[in-house]
Design a protein around this motif. Structure first.
Motif, mmCIF file in Angstrom:
data_model
loop_
_atom_site.group_PDB
_atom_site.id
_atom_site.type_symbol
_atom_site.label_atom_id
_atom_site.label_comp_id
_atom_site.label_asym_id
_atom_site.label_seq_id
_atom_site.Cartn_x
_atom_site.Cartn_y
_atom_site.Cartn_z
ATOM 1 N N THR A 257 -25.600 33.019 6.194
ATOM 2 C CA THR A 257 -24.527 33.893 6.689
ATOM 3 C C THR A 257 -23.999 34.785 5.566
ATOM 4 O O THR A 257 -23.814 36.003 5.745
ATOM 5 C CB THR A 257 -23.382 33.037 7.265
ATOM 6 O OG1 THR A 257 -23.924 32.118 8.219
ATOM 7 C CG2 THR A 257 -22.320 33.898 7.927
ATOM 8 N N ALA A 260 -26.611 37.453 4.698
ATOM 9 C CA ALA A 260 -26.690 38.498 5.717
ATOM 10 C C ALA A 260 -25.524 39.465 5.581
ATOM 11 O O ALA A 260 -25.681 40.692 5.724
ATOM 12 C CB ALA A 260 -26.722 37.880 7.109
ATOM 13 N N ARG A 264 -25.845 43.532 4.726
ATOM 14 C CA ARG A 264 -25.264 44.537 5.624
ATOM 15 C C ARG A 264 -24.306 45.471 4.873
ATOM 16 O O ARG A 264 -24.259 46.672 5.131
ATOM 17 C CB ARG A 264 -24.519 43.842 6.762
ATOM 18 C CG ARG A 264 -24.024 44.825 7.797
ATOM 19 C CD ARG A 264 -23.643 44.134 9.101
ATOM 20 N NE ARG A 264 -23.419 45.150 10.112
ATOM 21 C CZ ARG A 264 -22.298 45.839 10.240
ATOM 22 N NH1 ARG A 264 -21.301 45.644 9.384
ATOM 23 N NH2 ARG A 264 -22.151 46.752 11.184
#
Length: 266
Positions: A257, A260, A264
């Motif tokens: 998590t 990611a 981003r």
């Protein structure tokens, strides 16, 4: 860090891995489950525990260190006795994990000339009595930070390189449930000002987890996963556990998590 207690009286797994064969099998299982290092303890430091003799601790720990050395995995020895520290390092241990924070007479001298890693833990009082009276702090996070500042100063003055040191706030060692959760919530603030020492945490199966879940020692795996993720989010880099596989699963999900989110935002 997988916990290997070769003791008859540790709070959660005492007596289970006393024989050499059982201890080696347990270490192999933890490594197969994904442990990066093994922490070997020959004397329980749970609240109210009784000390063991030097000879008995040596007899429990040193053969295990010697036997595990061939596995090519970092080995830590959980001890506060300088003679055990010396013998463990001679046997091939890579790290000394000391609940007394290297405060016992001769402890610093026992490790100063080696290159081993050192875990300095905070403890208020001593294992026999630390939870008998209500522990009192002015400010638990600030008090632990001041303790770390003092110990780091003592170690570096003795010629120990700061890159050998990691710090453990000592969950359950002379702390109430509130103290423990304050130290978890503010883990990064226990660092001495302006430093970035690796932080080690050990909450696995402890009463702080039972206090909020109502679960017995052996039923605290899910709580342990949550505690490990909370600690990792707040900067812990070594997480000392009994239940390697489920806790590692939780940490992998947390890390995926985080990764990611970073991708981003870049």
């Amino acid at each position: 860090m997988g916990i290997l207690n070769v003791t008859p009286d540790s709070f959660s797994d005492g007596g289970r891995f006393l024989s050499r064969g059982d201890a080696l099998a347990r270490a192999e299982q933890m490594l197969a489950d994904g442990a990066d290092m093994i922490d070997i303890g020959g004397e329980s430091t749970r609240p109210g525990s009784q000390p063991v003799s030097l000879d008995e601790e040596l007899e429990r720990v040193i053969p295990i260190v010697e036997a595990l050395r061939s596995m090519n995995v970092p080995l830590s020895v959980d001890t506060y006795k300088p003679a055990v520290m010396r013998a463990a390092l001679d046997a091939g241990a890579d790290m000394i994990n000391d609940v007394w924070g290297l405060r016992r007479e001769g402890a610093i001298e026992a490790v100063a000339d080696s290159q081993c890693g050192l875990c300095v833990m905070h403890m208020l009082g001593e294992p026999q009595t630390m939870q008998a009276r209500e522990p009192v702090y002015r400010d638990v996070v600030g008090d632990v930070r001041e303790f770390f500042e003092e110990r780091v100063d003592a170690l570096t003055k003795a010629g120990i390189s700061s890159d050998r040191i990691c710090l453990d706030p000592g969950y359950g060692f002379g702390k109430t449930e509130q103290h423990n959760y304050a130290l978890l919530a503010c883990l990064a603030e226990t660092q001495p000002a302006g430093t970035r020492f690796p932080l080690l945490v050990g909450m696995s199966r402890k009463s702080m987890l039972g206090a909020v879940t109502g679960r017995k020692t052996g039923e605290r795996v899910a709580a342990g996963v949550a505690a490990a993720v909370c600690a990792a989010q707040r900067g812990a880099v070594i997480i000392r556990v009994h239940d390697v596989a489920p806790i590692l699963d939780g940490l992998k999900v947390w890390k995926a998590t985080e990764d990611a989110g970073r991708i981003r935002h870049h």
